[in-house]
Design an enzyme around this catalytic site. Structure first.
Site, PDB file in Angstrom:
ATOM      1  N   GLN A 127     -17.391   4.848  -4.746  1.00  0.00           N
ATOM      2  CA  GLN A 127     -17.107   4.529  -3.393  1.00  0.00           C
ATOM      3  C   GLN A 127     -17.853   5.809  -2.641  1.00  0.00           C
ATOM      4  OE1 GLN A 127     -13.596   5.147  -0.714  1.00  0.00           O
ATOM      5  NE2 GLN A 127     -13.822   2.787  -0.765  1.00  0.00           N
ATOM      6  N   CYS A 172     -11.252   4.997   6.235  1.00  0.00           N
ATOM      7  CA  CYS A 172     -10.604   6.210   6.352  1.00  0.00           C
ATOM      8  C   CYS A 172     -10.143   6.555   7.689  1.00  0.00           C
ATOM      9  CB  CYS A 172     -11.235   7.344   5.411  1.00  0.00           C
ATOM     10  SG  CYS A 172     -10.315   8.618   5.394  1.00  0.00           S
ATOM     11  N   LYS A 223     -15.454  -1.534   2.183  1.00  0.00           N
ATOM     12  CA  LYS A 223     -13.989  -1.607   2.507  1.00  0.00           C
ATOM     13  C   LYS A 223     -13.798  -1.325   4.107  1.00  0.00           C
ATOM     14  CE  LYS A 223      -9.602  -0.418   1.755  1.00  0.00           C
ATOM     15  NZ  LYS A 223      -9.180   1.061   1.164  1.00  0.00           N
ATOM     16  N   ASN A 262      -5.926  -6.438   1.357  1.00  0.00           N
ATOM     17  CA  ASN A 262      -5.343  -5.053   1.259  1.00  0.00           C
ATOM     18  C   ASN A 262      -4.314  -4.736   2.377  1.00  0.00           C
ATOM     19  OD1 ASN A 262      -6.427  -1.689   1.836  1.00  0.00           O
ATOM     20  ND2 ASN A 262      -5.122  -2.327  -0.024  1.00  0.00           N
ATOM     21  N   GLY A 263      -3.168  -4.244   1.827  1.00  0.00           N
ATOM     22  CA  GLY A 263      -2.185  -3.537   2.768  1.00  0.00           C
ATOM     23  C   GLY A 263      -0.642  -4.045   2.531  1.00  0.00           C
ATOM     24  N   GLU A 264      -0.052  -3.181   2.199  1.00  0.00           N
ATOM     25  CA  GLU A 264       1.482  -3.414   2.128  1.00  0.00           C
ATOM     26  C   GLU A 264       1.884  -4.534   1.049  1.00  0.00           C
ATOM     27  OE1 GLU A 264       3.984  -1.775   3.435  1.00  0.00           O
ATOM     28  OE2 GLU A 264       2.606  -0.680   4.628  1.00  0.00           O
ATOM     29  N   GLY A 294      -3.252  -0.194  -3.234  1.00  0.00           N
ATOM     30  CA  GLY A 294      -3.415   0.966  -3.057  1.00  0.00           C
ATOM     31  C   GLY A 294      -2.146   1.807  -3.353  1.00  0.00           C
ATOM     32  N   ARG A 295      -1.250   2.114  -2.306  1.00  0.00           N
ATOM     33  CA  ARG A 295      -0.001   2.992  -2.762  1.00  0.00           C
ATOM     34  C   ARG A 295       0.910   2.233  -3.870  1.00  0.00           C
ATOM     35  NH1 ARG A 295       1.850   3.111   2.998  1.00  0.00           N
ATOM     36  NH2 ARG A 295       0.960   1.013   2.732  1.00  0.00           N
TER      37      ARG A 295
HETATM   38  C1  LIG Z   1      -3.514   9.336   0.277  1.00  0.00           C
HETATM   39  C2  LIG Z   1      -4.391   8.019   0.331  1.00  0.00           C
HETATM   40  C3  LIG Z   1      -5.887   8.303  -0.041  1.00  0.00           C
HETATM   41  C4  LIG Z   1      -6.587   7.214   0.202  1.00  0.00           C
HETATM   42  N1  LIG Z   1      -7.720   7.356  -0.169  1.00  0.00           N
HETATM   43  C5  LIG Z   1      -8.614   6.163  -0.262  1.00  0.00           C
HETATM   44  C6  LIG Z   1     -10.193   6.233  -0.639  1.00  0.00           C
HETATM   45  O1  LIG Z   1     -10.577   7.412  -0.939  1.00  0.00           O
HETATM   46  N2  LIG Z   1     -10.647   5.118  -0.355  1.00  0.00           N
HETATM   47  C7  LIG Z   1     -10.236   4.042  -0.033  1.00  0.00           C
HETATM   48  O2  LIG Z   1     -10.874   2.888   0.017  1.00  0.00           O
HETATM   49  N3  LIG Z   1      -9.059   3.938   0.422  1.00  0.00           N
HETATM   50  C8  LIG Z   1      -8.262   4.941   0.384  1.00  0.00           C
HETATM   51  N4  LIG Z   1      -6.979   4.934   0.639  1.00  0.00           N
HETATM   52  C9  LIG Z   1      -6.599   3.683   1.392  1.00  0.00           C
HETATM   53  C10 LIG Z   1      -5.823   2.667   0.274  1.00  0.00           C
HETATM   54  O3  LIG Z   1      -6.916   2.265  -0.691  1.00  0.00           O
HETATM   55  C11 LIG Z   1      -5.344   1.334   1.011  1.00  0.00           C
HETATM   56  O4  LIG Z   1      -6.547   0.858   1.580  1.00  0.00           O
HETATM   57  C12 LIG Z   1      -4.412   1.666   2.006  1.00  0.00           C
HETATM   58  O5  LIG Z   1      -3.394   2.735   1.085  1.00  0.00           O
HETATM   59  C13 LIG Z   1      -3.485   0.361   2.312  1.00  0.00           C
HETATM   60  O6  LIG Z   1      -3.106  -0.385   1.085  1.00  0.00           O
HETATM   61  P1  LIG Z   1      -1.720  -0.362   0.515  1.00  0.00           P
HETATM   62  O7  LIG Z   1      -0.759  -0.797   1.484  1.00  0.00           O
HETATM   63  O8  LIG Z   1      -1.709  -1.197  -0.815  1.00  0.00           O
HETATM   64  O9  LIG Z   1      -1.368   1.299   0.145  1.00  0.00           O
HETATM   65  C14 LIG Z   1      -6.157   6.023   0.629  1.00  0.00           C
HETATM   66  C15 LIG Z   1      -4.705   5.915   1.024  1.00  0.00           C
HETATM   67  C16 LIG Z   1      -3.842   7.186   1.023  1.00  0.00           C
HETATM   68  C17 LIG Z   1      -2.543   6.747   1.187  1.00  0.00           C
END
Ligand SMILES: Cc1cc2nc3c(=O)[nH]c(=O)nc-3n(C[C@H](O)[C@H](O)[C@H](O)COP(=O)(O)O)c2cc1C
Length: 305
Positions: free
Chosen positions: A57, A87, A128, A188-190, A212-213
């Protein structure tokens, strides 16, 4: 999620694809070693050790340099290139990168088009994005701009930059985006559990999800999502994974690819990020958070029952 954690999580299974942390693009072509640092998988056919496909990415605002860096990523083996317009970090946004560009639809179109034109047709360019910077109503125009510029898939984090990471994620916007676009839209999200995913699916209609998380907090999350009969992990499975992670990091240390300090810090970070996944995680974190020496960490991890 860095490479050692990708190695661990993809070995547990359930993932079709994983993406690097963003490689920041300024007005230069990043050296190959930068791409290899963000994506050691490139040297393994762009797959994690267990065989899950991996892609690079990029994040930046200069169309020309985004295109040149995308060419490098592909030359080094990335089978597709993902562009980050999500971001929310202040430093990144201040230098005109990430979600702040969602207020500049012409520029995001130009960037995506420049990258698309610079790569062979059979290499997908994916995007994204968040719903917007402040205003989510720009999401459809932005999504159309990406599609028009040649993006072949769109991952949408269903919040604005101003929303940060505050729940809830507004999945219903994804339905509108999906209905306006011809290319696949990935939700994506939550999404932290199978129940979340079923609600997200119902609300968005998206049949693909990016986590993600949740992927960090629950190594078994993708299996929960993709296998209806999968029995979610218990704490002892996670402990086993933590010990595996320590071994992966220790192998890297032995190969002089990370410092002693790094392996101790990363194992603490991961445990801390797993609070939401396992109720036992905070207690264990408390008991190891003051450990600084690798020998002491190895000892503590080997004693967990
Ligand atoms: C510490 C951290 C670093 C992240 N780094 C990236 C990244 O480098 N590229 C990206 O597309 N998303 C990044 N994200 C966002 C996640 O990919 C995702 O979009 C976001 O956390 C929401 O999804 P979730 O609720 O499943 O975590 C990051 C999120 C966190 C918390």
């Amino acid at each position: 999620m860095d490479a050692p954690l990708r190695q661990l999580v993809t070995a547990v299974g359930g993932y079709d694809l994983c993406t690097s942390e963003f490689v920041r693009v300024t007005r230069q072509i990043s050296p190959e070693k930068v791409f290899h640092r963000f994506g050691p998988e490139l040297k393994n056919g762009s797959k994690t050790p267990s065989g899950t496909p991996f892609r690079i990415q990029l994040l930046g605002s200069d169309p020309d340099y985004m295109a040149k860096n995308a060419q490098t990523a592909v030359r080094l083996g990335s089978p597709s290139v993902d562009l980050n317009f999500g971001c929310p970090a202040k430093t990144v946004n201040a230098s005109r990168g990430g979600s702040v560009l969602l207020d500049e639809p012409e520029l995001i179109h130009q960037i995506t088009r420049a990258v698309r034109d610079a790569l062979p047709q059979d290499i997908p360019v994916t995007v994204k994005m968040r719903l917007g910077y402040k205003d989510p109503s720009v999401c459809i125009d932005n999504a159309l701009a990406f599609q028009d510029a040649g993006a072949s898939e769109l991952v949408v984090h269903a919040r604005t930059k101003t929303d940060g990471y505050k729940p809830p994620a507004h999945w219903h916007y994804l339905r509108e985006i999906r209905e306006a676009l011809d290319i696949p839209v990935v939700a994506n999200g939550e999404v932290w559990s199978r129940e979340d995913w079923l609600r997200c699916y119902e609300s968005s209609g998206c049949d693909q999800v990016m986590v993600g998380r949740g992927a960090v907090a629950r190594p078994d999350l993708a299996r929960q999502l993709s296998e209806p009969d999968f029995e979610p992990w218990h704490w002892h499975h996670f402990v086993q994974s933590l010990q595996d992670y320590w071994r992966i990091l220790s192998d890297l240390y032995a190969a002089e690819q990370c410092s002693d300090h790094y392996r101790v810090i990363r194992v603490k970070q991961w445990l801390n990020q797993s609070r939401r996944g396992f109720e036992e995680a905070p207690g264990l974190f408390e008991s190891i958070k003051r450990i600084h020496r690798a020998e002491d960490m190895a000892d503590a991890l080997s004693r967990i029952s």
